[in-house]
Design a protein around this motif. Structure first.
Motif, PDB file in Angstrom:
ATOM      1  N   LEU A 260      42.019  49.199  30.869  1.00 38.37           N
ATOM      2  CA  LEU A 260      41.304  50.474  30.776  1.00 38.37           C
ATOM      3  C   LEU A 260      40.174  50.530  31.807  1.00 38.37           C
ATOM      4  N   ALA A 261      39.535  49.384  32.069  1.00 36.12           N
ATOM      5  CA  ALA A 261      38.454  49.344  33.058  1.00 36.12           C
ATOM      6  C   ALA A 261      38.998  49.653  34.452  1.00 36.12           C
ATOM      7  N   MET A 262      40.155  49.074  34.791  1.00 36.22           N
ATOM      8  CA  MET A 262      40.766  49.373  36.086  1.00 36.22           C
ATOM      9  C   MET A 262      41.188  50.835  36.144  1.00 36.22           C
ATOM     10  N   ALA A 263      41.775  51.327  35.047  1.00 36.07           N
ATOM     11  CA  ALA A 263      42.242  52.712  35.012  1.00 36.07           C
ATOM     12  C   ALA A 263      41.076  53.683  35.148  1.00 36.07           C
ATOM     13  N   THR A 264      39.913  53.294  34.635  1.00 38.93           N
ATOM     14  CA  THR A 264      38.714  54.140  34.749  1.00 38.93           C
ATOM     15  C   THR A 264      38.250  54.188  36.205  1.00 38.93           C
ATOM     16  N   MET A 265      38.237  53.017  36.861  1.00 34.38           N
ATOM     17  CA  MET A 265      37.910  52.982  38.297  1.00 34.38           C
ATOM     18  C   MET A 265      38.875  53.861  39.093  1.00 34.38           C
ATOM     19  N   ASP A 266      40.158  53.762  38.748  1.00 31.37           N
ATOM     20  CA  ASP A 266      41.172  54.559  39.455  1.00 31.37           C
ATOM     21  C   ASP A 266      40.913  56.054  39.268  1.00 31.37           C
ATOM     22  N   ALA A 267      40.522  56.439  38.041  1.00 32.15           N
ATOM     23  CA  ALA A 267      40.270  57.865  37.766  1.00 32.15           C
ATOM     24  C   ALA A 267      39.072  58.347  38.577  1.00 32.15           C
ATOM     25  N   ILE A 268      38.064  57.498  38.720  1.00 31.36           N
ATOM     26  CA  ILE A 268      36.891  57.869  39.524  1.00 31.36           C
ATOM     27  C   ILE A 268      37.327  58.111  40.975  1.00 31.36           C
TER      28      ILE A 268
ATOM     29  N   GLY B 236      44.711  49.750  38.571  1.00 26.12           N
ATOM     30  CA  GLY B 236      44.161  48.857  39.585  1.00 26.12           C
ATOM     31  C   GLY B 236      44.404  49.292  41.015  1.00 26.12           C
ATOM     32  N   LYS B 237      44.727  50.596  41.190  1.00 22.58           N
ATOM     33  CA  LYS B 237      44.951  51.116  42.532  1.00 22.58           C
ATOM     34  C   LYS B 237      43.716  50.884  43.404  1.00 22.58           C
ATOM     35  N   SER B 238      42.531  50.914  42.792  1.00 25.44           N
ATOM     36  CA  SER B 238      41.287  50.811  43.566  1.00 25.44           C
ATOM     37  C   SER B 238      40.686  49.411  43.501  1.00 25.44           C
ATOM     38  N   ALA B 239      41.476  48.429  43.033  1.00 23.03           N
ATOM     39  CA  ALA B 239      40.932  47.071  42.896  1.00 23.03           C
ATOM     40  C   ALA B 239      40.934  46.338  44.236  1.00 23.03           C
ATOM     41  N   PRO B 240      39.859  45.583  44.529  1.00 25.44           N
ATOM     42  CA  PRO B 240      39.839  44.808  45.767  1.00 25.44           C
ATOM     43  C   PRO B 240      40.769  43.601  45.696  1.00 25.44           C
ATOM     44  N   GLN B 241      41.261  43.174  46.856  1.00 27.72           N
ATOM     45  CA  GLN B 241      42.162  42.022  46.914  1.00 27.72           C
ATOM     46  C   GLN B 241      41.430  40.716  46.595  1.00 27.72           C
TER      47      GLN B 241
END
Lengths: 385, 288
Positions: A260-268, B236-241
């Motif tokens: 959910l934390a990653m998905a929240t970053m993605d939504a931003i 995680g589309k915006s996650a750093p490597q």
């Protein structure tokens, strides 16, 4: 947790893997004396947890103690990929006949450790491996019976190693495997693995990554953690068992669950904003932990707004609200707060937040609404400054 | 029908006397899950929520006929609990425990494959069949009986999506949390295959994330074998490597395991992939 080169070599040496003689220097003078003792011909290697050190001036060959001192003084003022260099490894040079690549790594899709080797090691091994996958020799290891000698012999043969080195190669690789298992490593990489002019194997560079889940039973390895590049905030987060990663945006995020934390970053990102951090408070967190998490985010100067996205299952929203309110009161923070709470005790939590007299607070039903509102707040801040 | 478990499944709770085990046993019982016994070594003879506690799995099975086990044991003992269940003949083991060392999970996976037991997890929220049973920690308050199969690596994200599905009248057939660890007992492909063959499922929601290649393998399976529509989201589309994003398995290593690569593979297989997770409901509603 990744170990430095000198730590990895020290660990491998304990299992019988030959490594060049080397010592750590924290100052140019120390480097001078170490080089002097080793006859002047040494490598100076920056001990920093980044790849491609050679391309970033992080590895230099010195021919005299004076050169060693000079290179060390330059390196200690530099940084590599943003990481400061606090110490260098001063290491005896080795007469190399050939360089190989060898690694043992957890292979996720097969669920087994895999031994990977190529006949040419060195800096460009990854590019050449991608260009010609046939060069890469692999052996999958049964995690219950372990690495067998016949597998190592087959690899020795495919690497075209001289036959009189096969037994020695087996001894070496078995030592690497024991080190991998007994360190709970997820990766042991030796690149290059040299064959010296006197037909000895020697690990010229080494990298170990230790499974974080297993650190509880390796106090000696856990103590090797280099906290010199971590600041107080990151140490505080780790001590509170919060998974916290700083990013380069300005929207602070407090979320439960890694997904959910990653998905929240993605939504931003989707709506055109930039998250200031990844933060997972974990399942079933209580008010105290949430207070710490909130304080950590609010203490970052880059944070212009705090976005809270909680789906309460095990986590109770009223505990979340309590933690946030306490943190805001403690810090007397005026950072705008956008809250989206759903699930267990969410109505009570919204009520608590609305009655807490925080300066700027906004409760939203959906994450999309909350993200759009957060971006709006950030833009307001930008215009006023 | 449902997949993996149903209302007659006889559930054993390993670690039933611990704080987590005791609490979630209560929750599962409230949903009328057929829990028949618990196990905690050294605590045999006690009762928890009216269910008998045994010293070991074998005697619990003998006395109650338990056929599925759910594990709430701390990480340093959880591996032993899995082996004990498997050796006693349990064919489906659901391990909720987070933080088991990866090497031991590789050994467990290898061993279980050989003796023919299935593991869900570890570090997973478990399985829930709306209207029948809840085995694990998925909050049953948010589910609704219906025709959508849900399979997810993450917990809270899955609950959020399921809650939204229910709120829009899109009920679920079975919800399976496969977990966020690098080594998983059961992968997306295993569950997709079950949903494909399940008469009660007519649509599948897949919630993946960065790291590993399970979503790529899922895409290949969907492309070649699946007839039912699949809607997906990859976190995680915006996650750093190179940075582990919470879950032990959520890490992009050496440029592999990115969200983009997974989204492309799934899209290529005909899966509709949501840009952000709140779109999942809209995508499914449009397709109806």
């Amino acid at each position: 947790m990744r170990l430095h080169e000198y730590q990895s070599k020290q660990r491998l040496a304990e299992f019988g893997v030959p490594v060049p003689h080397g010592e750590i220097a924290h100052t140019p003078k120390e480097a001078f004396y170490i080089a002097n003792r080793q006859g002047g011909h040494v490598f100076i290697k920056a001990q920093v947890l980044a790849g491609e050190r050679a391309r970033s001036e992080g590895i230099k060959q010195a021919h005299t103690p004076e050169e060693a001192e000079y290179y060390t003084s330059v390196m200690l003022k530099n940084n590599i990929q943003g990481l400061p260099i606090h110490k260098v490894l001063v290491e005896t040079t080795v007469n190399i006949a050939e360089e190989l690549y060898i690694a043992i790594v957890n292979d996720r899709s097969s669920g087994q450790p895999v031994l990977v080797a190529t006949a040419t090691g060195g800096m460009h091994v990854e590019e050449s491996a991608f260009a010609d996958p046939d060069q890469v020799i692999k052996a999958y290891i049964n995690p219950i019976i372990g690495l067998r000698s016949y597998q190592v012999m087959r690899i020795a043969s495919e690497l075209n190693l001289p036959r009189d080195l096969w037994r020695k190669f087996d001894t070496l690789v078995q030592a690497i495997y024991r080190c991998y298992v007994q360190s709970d490593a997820t990766l042991v990489e030796i690149n290059p693995l040299a064959i010296t002019k006197t037909q000895q194997f020697m690990a010229l560079d080494a990298k170990l990554i230790i499974d974080d889940n297993a650190l509880f039973r390796h106090a000696d390895l856990a103590a090797m953690r280099d906290t010199s590049t971590e600041d107080e905030t990151m140490i505080r987060a780790r001590n509170a068992k919060l998974s916290y990663i700083r990013l380069d945006g300005n929207i602070g995020c407090l979320v439960n669950g890694a997904g959910l934390a990653m998905a929240t970053m993605d939504a931003i990102h989707f709506y055109g904003g930039k998250p200031a951090n990844f933060l997972d408070i974990g399942g079933g967190a209580i008010a105290e932990k949430i207070q710490t998490a909130t304080e950590i985010i609010l203490s970052e100067p880059s944070v212009a707004v705090l976005l809270v996205n909680i789906f309460g299952g095990m986590t109770r929203c009223d505990e979340v609200a309590q933690g946030i309110i306490t943190a805001y009161r403690n810090l007397k923070s005026a950072v705008p707060l956008i809250v989206r709470l759903q699930g267990t005790k969410s109505n009570e939590a919204c009520e608590m937040l609305n009655q807490a007299n925080l300066l700027r607070i906004c409760t939203m039903n959906t994450l999309s609404q909350a993200v759009i509102q957060a971006i709006h707040e950030v833009q307001n801040v930008d215009f006023s400054s | 029908m449902s997949i993996l478990v149903h209302k007659l499944t006889r559930v054993l709770v390993q670690g039933i006397t611990g704080r987590e085990g005791r609490f979630h046993t209560g929750q599962m019982l409230e949903y009328n899950t057929n829990i028949v016994a618990g196990v905690t070594p050294g605590r045999g003879g006690e009762w928890v929520h009216g269910k008998p506690v045994f010293d070991n799995v074998e005697s619990a099975i003998e006395a109650t006929g338990a056929d599925v086990s759910v594990i709430f044991v701390p990480p340093s003992y959880a591996v032993d609990a899995i082996y004990e269940a498997a050796d006693a003949g349990i064919k489906l083991i659901i391990c909720i425990t987070e933080g088991i060392p990866v090497f031991e999970m590789m050994q467990v996976r290898y061993y279980l494959k050989q003796i023919g037991s299935r593991l869900i997890g570890s570090n997973c929220p478990g399985i829930l069949v709306p209207g029948q049973c809840s085995i694990g920690i998925i909050p049953w308050q948010i589910v609704q009986k219906g025709k959508i199969g849900v399979v997810s690596k993450s917990g809270a994200l899955c609950y959020d999506v399921v809650n939204a599905l229910s709120a829009h009248g899109l009920g679920q057939s079975t919800i399976v949390g496969i977990g966020g660890d690098p080594i998983l007992g059961t992968n997306f492909v295993d569950v997709l295959e079950m949903f494909e063959n399940d008469a009660d499922t007519d649509h599948v929601v897949l919630l993946g994330e960065i790291g590993g290649s399970e979503e790529i393998e899922a895409a290949a399976y969907i492309k070649h074998y699946m007839t039912k529509p699949v809607t997906a989201f990859i976190a995680g589309k915006s996650a750093p490597q190179g940075t582990r994003m919470g879950h032990a398995g959520a890490i992009i290593e050496g440029g592999r395991g990115t969200a983009q690569e997974k989204i492309e593979a799934l899209s290529d297989a005909g899966v509709r992939v949501a840009d952000h997770y709140e779109q999942i409901v809209d995508i499914i509603r449009e397709s109806k």
